[in-house]
Write an enzyme that holds these catalytic residues in place. Structure first.
Site, PDB file in Angstrom:
ATOM      1  N   GLU A  87     -19.730  14.745   0.659  1.00 38.57           N
ATOM      2  CA  GLU A  87     -19.901  13.767  -0.425  1.00 38.57           C
ATOM      3  C   GLU A  87     -21.139  12.891  -0.230  1.00 38.57           C
ATOM      4  O   GLU A  87     -21.089  11.869   0.444  1.00 38.57           O
ATOM      5  CB  GLU A  87     -18.658  12.862  -0.549  1.00 38.57           C
ATOM      6  CG  GLU A  87     -18.802  11.837  -1.674  1.00 38.57           C
ATOM      7  CD  GLU A  87     -17.607  10.905  -1.841  1.00 38.57           C
ATOM      8  OE1 GLU A  87     -16.681  10.966  -1.025  1.00 38.57           O
ATOM      9  OE2 GLU A  87     -17.624  10.118  -2.781  1.00 38.57           O
ATOM     10  N   ARG A  92       0.850  -1.207   0.000  1.00 34.31           N
ATOM     11  CA  ARG A  92       0.000   0.000   0.000  1.00 34.31           C
ATOM     12  C   ARG A  92       0.880   1.250   0.000  1.00 34.31           C
ATOM     13  O   ARG A  92       0.616   2.211  -0.708  1.00 34.31           O
ATOM     14  CB  ARG A  92      -0.930   0.004   1.227  1.00 34.31           C
ATOM     15  CG  ARG A  92      -1.970  -1.103   1.210  1.00 34.31           C
ATOM     16  CD  ARG A  92      -3.026  -0.915   2.285  1.00 34.31           C
ATOM     17  NE  ARG A  92      -2.546  -1.049   3.645  1.00 34.31           N
ATOM     18  CZ  ARG A  92      -2.503  -2.174   4.351  1.00 34.31           C
ATOM     19  NH1 ARG A  92      -2.921  -3.305   3.799  1.00 34.31           N
ATOM     20  NH2 ARG A  92      -2.066  -2.197   5.603  1.00 34.31           N
ATOM     21  N   LYS A 110     -18.907  17.085  -3.243  1.00 38.04           N
ATOM     22  CA  LYS A 110     -18.431  15.968  -4.079  1.00 38.04           C
ATOM     23  C   LYS A 110     -19.608  15.060  -4.404  1.00 38.04           C
ATOM     24  O   LYS A 110     -19.921  14.129  -3.662  1.00 38.04           O
ATOM     25  CB  LYS A 110     -17.333  15.190  -3.343  1.00 38.04           C
ATOM     26  CG  LYS A 110     -16.838  13.958  -4.084  1.00 38.04           C
ATOM     27  CD  LYS A 110     -15.515  13.469  -3.532  1.00 38.04           C
ATOM     28  CE  LYS A 110     -15.120  12.154  -4.171  1.00 38.04           C
ATOM     29  NZ  LYS A 110     -13.729  11.784  -3.902  1.00 38.04           N
ATOM     30  N   LYS A 165     -12.836  14.590   4.007  1.00 34.05           N
ATOM     31  CA  LYS A 165     -13.916  14.008   3.203  1.00 34.05           C
ATOM     32  C   LYS A 165     -14.779  13.085   4.049  1.00 34.05           C
ATOM     33  O   LYS A 165     -14.263  12.363   4.910  1.00 34.05           O
ATOM     34  CB  LYS A 165     -13.303  13.198   2.050  1.00 34.05           C
ATOM     35  CG  LYS A 165     -14.337  12.516   1.172  1.00 34.05           C
ATOM     36  CD  LYS A 165     -13.713  11.499   0.247  1.00 34.05           C
ATOM     37  CE  LYS A 165     -14.146  10.110   0.655  1.00 34.05           C
ATOM     38  NZ  LYS A 165     -13.743   9.084  -0.331  1.00 34.05           N
TER      39      LYS A 165
HETATM   40  P1  13P Z   1     -14.353   7.093  -7.196  1.00 31.18           P
HETATM   41  O1  13P Z   1     -13.930   8.214  -8.098  1.00 31.18           O
HETATM   42  O2  13P Z   1     -13.642   5.784  -7.502  1.00 31.18           O
HETATM   43  O3  13P Z   1     -15.836   6.969  -7.062  1.00 31.18           O
HETATM   44  O4  13P Z   1     -13.788   7.452  -5.753  1.00 31.18           O
HETATM   45  C1  13P Z   1     -13.968   8.719  -5.273  1.00 31.18           C
HETATM   46  C2  13P Z   1     -14.162   8.668  -3.828  1.00 31.18           C
HETATM   47  O5  13P Z   1     -13.407   9.261  -3.087  1.00 31.18           O
HETATM   48  C3  13P Z   1     -15.301   7.921  -3.295  1.00 31.18           C
HETATM   49  O6  13P Z   1     -15.500   8.256  -1.957  1.00 31.18           O
END
Ligand code: 13P
Length: 343
Positions: A177, A46, A219, A136
């Site tokens: 998000e 990772r 987002k 986020k």
């Molecule tokens: P994806 O663009 O693969 O959907 O991932 C963005 C993300 O941070 C999801 O929480």
């Protein structure tokens, strides 16, 4: 809270021509991604993978910020430099995923609520001290028979607003998000209807919680056809439906919208973003915060082998550059290389 500082970080993340790399996959998610290249998810694998991404030369021309995971924000590059420093030196802002994942919503079969509010106020100052300037939190809304329920949307919007208020208190820009999933056979119209309801409730809660929208970013998902829907909307229909939805429910005080890719192919995600920006000026910057759409070609090129690192970095640089072009509305599918890595 210093709103000026929050605003300036939010604006720097959506500066012209740049977007965000979401590299905040949780342990179970990165394990799933590594499985696609038959690579065991060890801590060193990772670390090596994130090192590859963060040391790609020239990528800061198109990448303004990177979202990290709790493990990643504490890791170092091969030469011992903390990842946060590696990013800062390139003018890239480090961010942190602070939610603890979407869990079953009791009493509401098939629906989820994102956890992680307990203790969040205590965790944020440490992340800030480690270098995080934005965060986020992802809420997940599924479309299906009889779902989403209003209760599920409201519970998730409430949690997003609690999180956003706590981030601002700690001097961290919250990326809000709420993801309406593209899994399922639903039409693009149904996606528009649900996304409109979700975003309306999210902004009602953010306002009720006295979150300063100027110091936040959104987002969202794009408005697309469900993956299993027989009628798949094309790029111009996706762009129009997405901009129409956002213009109805996202206040212009929000500096920027950074889309997730959510299972779109890298090409689709770039093409859709390019089509929206080619429509002209919008009240907010329209940018990207892609995980899979930036990383899938990188993983395929890398395959976990040190010898493939240069090729993998090239794949990342190319995807970042094409999304940078999409930010200016200047992307065309003809800019894609013939290679089938990128589809
Ligand atoms: P994806 O663009 O693969 O959907 O991932 C963005 C993300 O941070 C999801 O929480």
């Amino acid at each position: 809270m210093n709103l000026g500082e929050l605003e300036s970080v939010a604006h720097s993340l959506v500066v012209a021509g740049k977007g965000i790399l979401a590299a905040d996959e949780s342990a179970p998610t990165i394990e799933k991604r590594f499985k696609t290249i038959d690579l065991p998810s060890t801590e060193e694998n990772r670390r090596a993978y994130r090192d590859l991404l963060f040391t790609t030369p020239g990528v800061s021309e198109f990448i303004s910020g990177v979202i990290l995971y709790d493990e990643t924000i504490r890791q170092r590059s091969a030469d011992g430099t903390p990842f946060t420093k590696v990013l800062e030196r390139q003018g890239i802002v480090p961010g942190i995923k602070v939610d603890e994942g979407a869990k079953p919503l009791t009493g509401f079969p098939g629906e989820k609520i994102t956890e992680g509010l307990d203790g969040l106020r205590g965790r944020l100052p440490e992340y800030r001290a480690l270098g995080a300037r934005f965060a986020k939190w992802r809420a997940v809304i599924d479309i299906g028979a009889g779902i989403p329920t209003r209760y599920c949307i409201r519970a998730n919007a409430h949690a997003l607003a609690r999180y956003a208020a706590l981030c601002q208190e700690a001097g961290i820009v919250p990326i809000v998000e709420p993801e309406v999933l593209m899994d399922g056979g639903h039409t693009i119209e149904r996606c528009e209807e649900v996304t409109t309801e979700v975003l309306s409730l999210v902004y009602a809660e953010l306002t009720a919680h006295r979150v300063a929208l100027e110091g936040t970013l959104l987002k969202p998902n794009m408005v697309v056809s469900g993956k299993g829907c027989p009628a798949q909307a094309g790029a111009s229909q996706v762009a129009e439906a997405t901009v129409r939805t956002l213009s109805r429910v996202v206040p212009p005080a929000v500096p920027g919208i950074v889309f997730l890719s959510g299972g779109q192919t890298p090409r689709q995600a770039t093409e859709h973003l390019g089509a929206m920006n080619a429509m002209g000026k919008h009240p907010w910057e329209l940018s990207f915060s892609y995980g899979r759409a930036l990383q899938d070609p990188v993983l395929k090129a890398w395959k976990g082998k040190a010898a493939n690192v240069p090729e993998a970095k090239e794949a990342f640089f190319l995807r970042a550059k094409l999304n940078g072009a999409a930010r200016h509305g200047k992307y065309s599918p003809s800019m894609e290389p013939a290679s089938n890595l990128i589809r």
